[in-house]
Design an enzyme around this catalytic site. Structure first.
Site, PDB file in Angstrom:
ATOM      1  N   ARG A 292       0.835  -1.200   0.000  1.00  0.00           N
ATOM      2  CA  ARG A 292       0.000   0.000   0.000  1.00  0.00           C
ATOM      3  C   ARG A 292       0.868   1.248   0.000  1.00  0.00           C
ATOM      4  O   ARG A 292       1.799   1.365   0.784  1.00  0.00           O
ATOM      5  CB  ARG A 292      -0.925  -0.008   1.213  1.00  0.00           C
ATOM      6  CG  ARG A 292      -1.845  -1.231   1.159  1.00  0.00           C
ATOM      7  CD  ARG A 292      -2.962  -1.175   2.157  1.00  0.00           C
ATOM      8  NE  ARG A 292      -3.772  -2.383   2.026  1.00  0.00           N
ATOM      9  CZ  ARG A 292      -4.824  -2.674   2.774  1.00  0.00           C
ATOM     10  NH1 ARG A 292      -5.211  -1.832   3.716  1.00  0.00           N
ATOM     11  NH2 ARG A 292      -5.502  -3.779   2.572  1.00  0.00           N
ATOM     12  N   SER A 394     -11.387  -5.742   8.898  1.00  0.00           N
ATOM     13  CA  SER A 394     -12.490  -5.043   8.254  1.00  0.00           C
ATOM     14  C   SER A 394     -13.328  -6.046   7.465  1.00  0.00           C
ATOM     15  O   SER A 394     -12.831  -6.709   6.567  1.00  0.00           O
ATOM     16  CB  SER A 394     -11.923  -3.979   7.317  1.00  0.00           C
ATOM     17  OG  SER A 394     -12.946  -3.144   6.864  1.00  0.00           O
ATOM     18  N   ARG A 436       0.898  -5.749  11.811  1.00  0.00           N
ATOM     19  CA  ARG A 436       0.093  -4.844  12.634  1.00  0.00           C
ATOM     20  C   ARG A 436      -0.457  -5.560  13.874  1.00  0.00           C
ATOM     21  O   ARG A 436      -0.470  -4.988  14.970  1.00  0.00           O
ATOM     22  CB  ARG A 436      -1.053  -4.226  11.845  1.00  0.00           C
ATOM     23  CG  ARG A 436      -1.820  -3.204  12.687  1.00  0.00           C
ATOM     24  CD  ARG A 436      -2.979  -2.551  11.966  1.00  0.00           C
ATOM     25  NE  ARG A 436      -2.556  -1.461  11.087  1.00  0.00           N
ATOM     26  CZ  ARG A 436      -3.400  -0.601  10.506  1.00  0.00           C
ATOM     27  NH1 ARG A 436      -4.696  -0.704  10.742  1.00  0.00           N
ATOM     28  NH2 ARG A 436      -2.950   0.335   9.707  1.00  0.00           N
TER      29      ARG A 436
END
Length: 469
Positions: A292, A394, A436
């Site tokens: 990203r 998500s 993460r």
RNA sequence: GGAGAGGUGGCAGAGCGGUUGAAUGCGCCGGAUUCGAAAUCCGGUUGGGCCUCCGGGUCCACGGGGGUUCGAAUCCCCCCCUCUCCGCCA
């Protein structure tokens, strides 16, 4: 991509949906272009029908006349040639008209497609209306025994927390300076137990989905063609978030893109297929490296493992028939898998119902899962961070938005079904994104002396090791 | 990287300028035959767009895009993909 027919029938639903999502898109213009396109298309079609009819007549006639032409001479020959020219004149005129219409239609195409691809899927009625992540609504939260969200880390555990950055440094889990030396900002190198823990989480997550939840594990390409990015709905809206590999200019034919999630490969798998209904739902899981650019995030979360350009992610997708209640059920299931995983890792978390403004173009509904990260948040007077939730997962419901773009369908009624081909519904959710997720693992499982207790489920993947440091 | 071959319906495989959306075979579906089944026979079997008085009408698609032609699966150009051989290589 949204259903153009549905847009024509009920434009207000899409105008309202775009407004709620805060997406600026000129739907009135799209409808005008659509009407013009269809009008021109109808005229062109009528001319084509006439042309086809004439062609069928002309063939044999022309054959006859050219036959005569061979034996003819003088006046006869001239007369026949004139007749041939006359026969050819009518279709030739039609052809000109058709081509003129063709050009007008083609001139509308770029703008039409540009707008169409940007029309967002309207949010579901039960999604709270809001403008940003600040308006997201907490659904529920969970914490292991002995953890009270109402108290500080120190009050809960009896010592001041170290941030994951401090812990990584202490135990040599990550080498940030050398990561930056090699690859620039937001780069890192996992070292020693850091790398082992990273691999352990990924493998645990993959095995959990495969062995316990019946998902089929797949590898996916992370270097893909533009069509895969557009098909899965990441382009054009998210184009500036993807790394582009310039191949066209160096003679490679076309550019490639690095995927930001395994979802691209998993969903692209059945592009342009008509699936056998009996095989649905498809449940796929992959682990892939994600890239990203984090464009627009300059200066945000610059330290540590939170916001980085490259990471690894176990991702789950479900593809099923077009049925809202099933879509909702899958969503609950997929969120449930993550909750189970986080509970086994004993990580406190909360579920957030994302508001309309936070959904992105392709989702009708999205639930984020945030883990508690003691090292996040504003530091107090003594420099001890308050702790804060940080997004780790998500879960999206897309209805047929993605499958329509991908042209992924099934025929209701099974193999012998006579139903019309129907676009599938798709969903996706993170299982575990690392490094993460190492942040809450390290920070929540740290001990007073700075050592870190490795959560039970990860130990088999670390040769039985129970602690770091 | 060099040289060559090829991309046609679910699959195999014809067609190479004029009702060919496409022969034939296999597969699949329906029917006949049968106590039932196999075999056999008959029929059916791509996807999409637009219009519709819901009877139907019409257009597009033979890897993708452009071109030639009155007319293209068939001829030409560009792109994508697959395969074979040589070289290189994890």
């Amino acid at each position: 991509m949204i259903d153009l027919k549905a847009l024509r029938e009920n434009p207000d639903r899409f105008i309202d949906g775009a407004r709620k999502k805060g997406v600026a898109v000129d739907i009135a213009r799209l409808l005008a272009l659509d009407a013009e396109r269809r009008e021109l298309g109808a005229r062109q079609e009528a001319l084509r029908a006439e042309q086809n009819r004439l062609s069928k007549e002309i063939g044999p006639k022309l054959g006859q006349l050219t036959g005569k032409l061979k034996s003819a001479s003088g006046d006869d020959k001239a007369a026949i040639e004139a007749e041939v020219a006359e026969i050819k004149a009518a279709p030739a005129r039609l052809k000109e008209d058709i081509q003129a219409l063709e050009q007008r239609i083609a001139s509308l195409e770029p703008e039409f497609n540009e707008i169409l691809l940007r029309v967002p899927l309207p949010p579901d009625a039960d999604v709270p209306v809001g403008t940003s992540s600040d308006d997201n609504v907490e659904i529920r939260r969970w914490a292991p025994n002995g953890w009270d969200f109402g108290k500080s880390f120190e009050a809960n555990r009896g010592f001041k927390p170290r941030t994951h950055i401090e812990l990584c440094e202490m135990h040599g889990l990550v080498d940030f300076p050398r990561g930056v030396k090699i690859a620039g900002s937001r780069s890192y190198i996992l070292t020693g137990d850091g790398m082992r823990l990273h691999q352990a989480v990924l493998r645990f997550a993959l095995d959990f989905m495969t062995n316990e939840n019946g998902f089929r594990p797949l590898s996916v390409p992370v270097l893909v063609r533009e069509e895969a990015m557009t098909g899965t709905g990441f382009f054009p809206a998210g184009r500036d978030q993807a790394y582009q590999i310039n191949e066209a200019d160096r003679g490679g034919g076309y550019d490639m893109f690095l995927t930001g999630t395994g979802e691209v490969g998993l969903m692209g798998l059945h592009q342009d297929e008509i699936l056998d209904e009996a095989t649905l739902p498809l449940r796929y899981v992959t682990v892939s490296t994600c890239f990203r650019r984090e464009a627009g995030a300059a200066g945000k979360d610059t330290a540590g493992l939170y916001r980085i350009h490259q990471f690894d992610k176990v991702e789950q997708v479900v593809i099923d028939v077009a049925d809202e209640s099933k879509s909702r059920a899958h969503h609950r299931d997929m969120i449930g898998f993550v909750e189970t995983l986080l509970q086994r890792l004993e990580l406190p978390y909360r579920l957030l119902q994302c508001c309309t403004g936070d959904l992105g173009v392709k989702n009708a509904d999205m639930v984020d899962i945030e883990c508690w990260m003691p090292g996040r948040g504003e530091p107090d007077a003594n420099g001890v961070p308050s702790g804060a939730f940080g997004e780790t997962h998500s879960a999206s419901r897309l209805y047929d938005y993605q499958c329509r773009r991908l042209n992924m369908r099934y025929r209701p009624g099974g193999e012998t079904g006579k139903g019309p081909t129907t676009f599938c519904y798709s969903l996706n959710n993170t299982v575990a994104a690392s490094p993460r997720i190492l942040i809450p693992i390290l920070e929540m499982h740290q001990n007073a002396d700075g050592s870190v207790t490795i959560p039970e489920p990860l130990r088999p993947y670390m040769n039985g090791q129970a602690r770091i440091g």
